[in-house]
Design a protein around this motif. Sequence first.
Motif, PDB file in Angstrom:
ATOM      1  N   GLU A  63      35.673  42.470  53.448  1.00 10.10           N
ATOM      2  CA  GLU A  63      36.970  42.379  53.650  1.00 10.10           C
ATOM      3  C   GLU A  63      37.681  41.221  53.138  1.00 10.10           C
ATOM      4  O   GLU A  63      37.200  39.986  52.850  1.00 10.10           O
ATOM      5  CB  GLU A  63      37.055  41.954  55.194  1.00 10.10           C
ATOM      6  CG  GLU A  63      38.462  41.661  55.830  1.00 10.10           C
ATOM      7  CD  GLU A  63      38.718  41.476  57.314  1.00 10.10           C
ATOM      8  OE1 GLU A  63      39.743  40.933  58.087  1.00 10.10           O
ATOM      9  OE2 GLU A  63      37.688  41.227  58.127  1.00 10.10           O
ATOM     10  N   GLN A  64      38.951  41.463  52.628  1.00 11.82           N
ATOM     11  CA  GLN A  64      39.648  40.468  51.584  1.00 11.82           C
ATOM     12  C   GLN A  64      40.644  39.457  52.426  1.00 11.82           C
ATOM     13  O   GLN A  64      41.300  39.645  53.212  1.00 11.82           O
ATOM     14  CB  GLN A  64      40.354  41.127  50.705  1.00 11.82           C
ATOM     15  CG  GLN A  64      39.571  42.006  49.785  1.00 11.82           C
ATOM     16  CD  GLN A  64      38.449  41.217  48.994  1.00 11.82           C
ATOM     17  OE1 GLN A  64      38.843  40.451  47.851  1.00 11.82           O
ATOM     18  NE2 GLN A  64      37.229  41.340  49.168  1.00 11.82           N
ATOM     19  N   GLY A  65      40.408  38.268  51.888  1.00  8.39           N
ATOM     20  CA  GLY A  65      41.597  37.100  52.354  1.00  8.39           C
ATOM     21  C   GLY A  65      41.365  35.950  51.433  1.00  8.39           C
ATOM     22  O   GLY A  65      40.282  35.475  51.094  1.00  8.39           O
ATOM     23  N   CYS A  66      42.591  35.482  51.034  1.00  4.97           N
ATOM     24  CA  CYS A  66      42.273  34.520  49.812  1.00  4.97           C
ATOM     25  C   CYS A  66      43.048  33.395  50.289  1.00  4.97           C
ATOM     26  O   CYS A  66      43.894  32.567  49.612  1.00  4.97           O
ATOM     27  CB  CYS A  66      43.293  34.819  48.572  1.00  4.97           C
ATOM     28  SG  CYS A  66      42.299  36.360  47.588  1.00  4.97           S
ATOM     29  N   ASP A  67      42.837  32.763  51.658  1.00  4.37           N
ATOM     30  CA  ASP A  67      43.312  31.487  52.197  1.00  4.37           C
ATOM     31  C   ASP A  67      42.636  30.188  52.120  1.00  4.37           C
ATOM     32  O   ASP A  67      43.191  29.142  52.321  1.00  4.37           O
ATOM     33  CB  ASP A  67      43.569  31.852  53.839  1.00  4.37           C
ATOM     34  CG  ASP A  67      42.406  32.380  54.367  1.00  4.37           C
ATOM     35  OD1 ASP A  67      41.551  32.713  53.766  1.00  4.37           O
ATOM     36  OD2 ASP A  67      42.240  32.289  55.728  1.00  4.37           O
ATOM     37  N   PHE A  68      41.463  30.354  51.412  1.00 10.75           N
ATOM     38  CA  PHE A  68      40.609  29.257  51.184  1.00 10.75           C
ATOM     39  C   PHE A  68      40.150  29.339  49.644  1.00 10.75           C
ATOM     40  O   PHE A  68      39.976  30.314  49.031  1.00 10.75           O
ATOM     41  CB  PHE A  68      39.286  29.327  52.073  1.00 10.75           C
ATOM     42  CG  PHE A  68      39.624  28.876  53.580  1.00 10.75           C
ATOM     43  CD1 PHE A  68      39.761  27.639  54.092  1.00 10.75           C
ATOM     44  CD2 PHE A  68      39.835  30.008  54.380  1.00 10.75           C
ATOM     45  CE1 PHE A  68      39.816  27.302  55.317  1.00 10.75           C
ATOM     46  CE2 PHE A  68      40.011  29.680  55.910  1.00 10.75           C
ATOM     47  CZ  PHE A  68      40.208  28.661  56.214  1.00 10.75           C
ATOM     48  N   GLY A  69      39.980  28.189  48.918  1.00 13.54           N
ATOM     49  CA  GLY A  69      39.459  28.056  47.812  1.00 13.54           C
ATOM     50  C   GLY A  69      40.282  28.159  46.673  1.00 13.54           C
ATOM     51  O   GLY A  69      40.078  28.032  45.542  1.00 13.54           O
ATOM     52  N   GLY A  70      41.731  28.707  46.914  1.00 14.80           N
ATOM     53  CA  GLY A  70      42.741  28.602  45.903  1.00 14.80           C
ATOM     54  C   GLY A  70      42.655  29.675  45.056  1.00 14.80           C
ATOM     55  O   GLY A  70      43.340  29.839  44.140  1.00 14.80           O
ATOM     56  N   GLY A  71      42.174  30.908  45.617  1.00 14.72           N
ATOM     57  CA  GLY A  71      41.897  32.054  44.899  1.00 14.72           C
ATOM     58  C   GLY A  71      43.000  32.861  44.954  1.00 14.72           C
ATOM     59  O   GLY A  71      44.110  32.438  45.774  1.00 14.72           O
ATOM     60  N   PRO A  72      43.292  34.083  44.733  1.00 11.50           N
ATOM     61  CA  PRO A  72      42.322  34.692  43.569  1.00 11.50           C
ATOM     62  C   PRO A  72      42.192  34.277  42.079  1.00 11.50           C
ATOM     63  O   PRO A  72      43.256  33.684  41.551  1.00 11.50           O
ATOM     64  CB  PRO A  72      42.685  36.366  43.649  1.00 11.50           C
ATOM     65  CG  PRO A  72      44.132  36.259  43.576  1.00 11.50           C
ATOM     66  CD  PRO A  72      44.635  34.763  44.542  1.00 11.50           C
ATOM     67  N   PHE A  73      40.878  34.267  41.662  1.00 16.11           N
ATOM     68  CA  PHE A  73      40.513  33.945  40.528  1.00 16.11           C
ATOM     69  C   PHE A  73      40.285  35.159  39.447  1.00 16.11           C
ATOM     70  O   PHE A  73      39.940  36.246  39.934  1.00 16.11           O
ATOM     71  CB  PHE A  73      39.338  32.865  40.329  1.00 16.11           C
ATOM     72  CG  PHE A  73      39.688  31.645  41.078  1.00 16.11           C
ATOM     73  CD1 PHE A  73      40.509  30.566  40.730  1.00 16.11           C
ATOM     74  CD2 PHE A  73      39.036  31.397  42.347  1.00 16.11           C
ATOM     75  CE1 PHE A  73      40.770  29.375  41.502  1.00 16.11           C
ATOM     76  CE2 PHE A  73      39.181  30.361  43.200  1.00 16.11           C
ATOM     77  CZ  PHE A  73      39.986  29.338  42.684  1.00 16.11           C
ATOM     78  N   ALA A  74      40.346  34.818  38.020  1.00 16.35           N
ATOM     79  CA  ALA A  74      40.277  36.072  37.186  1.00 16.35           C
ATOM     80  C   ALA A  74      38.559  36.379  37.005  1.00 16.35           C
ATOM     81  O   ALA A  74      38.301  37.172  37.007  1.00 16.35           O
ATOM     82  CB  ALA A  74      40.607  35.501  35.768  1.00 16.35           C
ATOM     83  N   ASP A  75      37.704  35.265  37.308  1.00  7.91           N
ATOM     84  CA  ASP A  75      36.497  35.419  37.019  1.00  7.91           C
ATOM     85  C   ASP A  75      35.431  34.774  38.158  1.00  7.91           C
ATOM     86  O   ASP A  75      34.227  34.378  37.960  1.00  7.91           O
ATOM     87  CB  ASP A  75      36.050  34.894  35.657  1.00  7.91           C
ATOM     88  CG  ASP A  75      36.279  33.295  35.726  1.00  7.91           C
ATOM     89  OD1 ASP A  75      37.039  32.812  36.432  1.00  7.91           O
ATOM     90  OD2 ASP A  75      35.938  32.642  34.412  1.00  7.91           O
ATOM     91  N   LYS A  76      36.045  34.608  39.385  1.00  8.69           N
ATOM     92  CA  LYS A  76      35.326  33.912  40.478  1.00  8.69           C
ATOM     93  C   LYS A  76      35.590  34.777  41.692  1.00  8.69           C
ATOM     94  O   LYS A  76      36.802  35.038  41.846  1.00  8.69           O
ATOM     95  CB  LYS A  76      35.435  32.318  40.548  1.00  8.69           C
ATOM     96  CG  LYS A  76      35.191  31.447  39.385  1.00  8.69           C
ATOM     97  CD  LYS A  76      35.602  29.867  39.570  1.00  8.69           C
ATOM     98  CE  LYS A  76      35.023  29.069  38.484  1.00  8.69           C
ATOM     99  NZ  LYS A  76      35.523  27.801  38.602  1.00  8.69           N
TER     100      LYS A  76
END
Length: 224
Positions: free
Chosen positions: A48-61
Amino acid sequence: MGGRLLVRLATIAGAALAVGLSAASPALAATTIPINPGNVPTTAADYEQGCDFGGGPFADKDVWVFVLPGNSGDFVSVTATFSTSGGTVTRTIPTDGGAIVDDKGTSKAWIATAAGWTLTGATAEITGTSPQDQFNLTHTCAAKGNSTSTPTPPASPSPSASVSPDTSGSATPGTTPGAGGGGSGDLPITGAGVAGIVIFGAALVAGGAALLVLRRRRDITPIA
């Protein structure tokens, strides 16, 4: 007597305090619990996708986010094991990156890894207790690699846009170019026409010579 009584009371109070601290220490000690086995193995892209932590989305992480259910404890650390193309890799939060955060009273932990790794297992050190004696992988933020777009082929020129060969200035068949590159409408002189003119001229010359000879003979003939 009063002094002895005070000593006895102090001794009893100290013993009670020691018992109380020993009873409380298990609750304060960190407890190790495993990840929900139903959450692994998985890649970030398959979860399941969610980009609320870590500053993503990234291109290679990929970013992985874990949650401790209930409000009775907090993460101290999370150690996750990954399967990679180079072998098994272990990452511990926050020692190897990421962070442990309080999200509206719920303890969560996140870490970023190279894209494409597979999470195969994890354990967590927590304070307090967990109602289910396990924690969860709540969601991920999979890498958004640069997509490879298929180049659009150039459009073929339409027939109306094609360029016809330039024939201006070329000689028209059957004409002889004149001075300055212009063509004339006269027919070309062939070899047969030139021969006829030469023969005709030669006949005229011969005829003239014959008349000249006859005239000279006439002038020298004696009168009878």
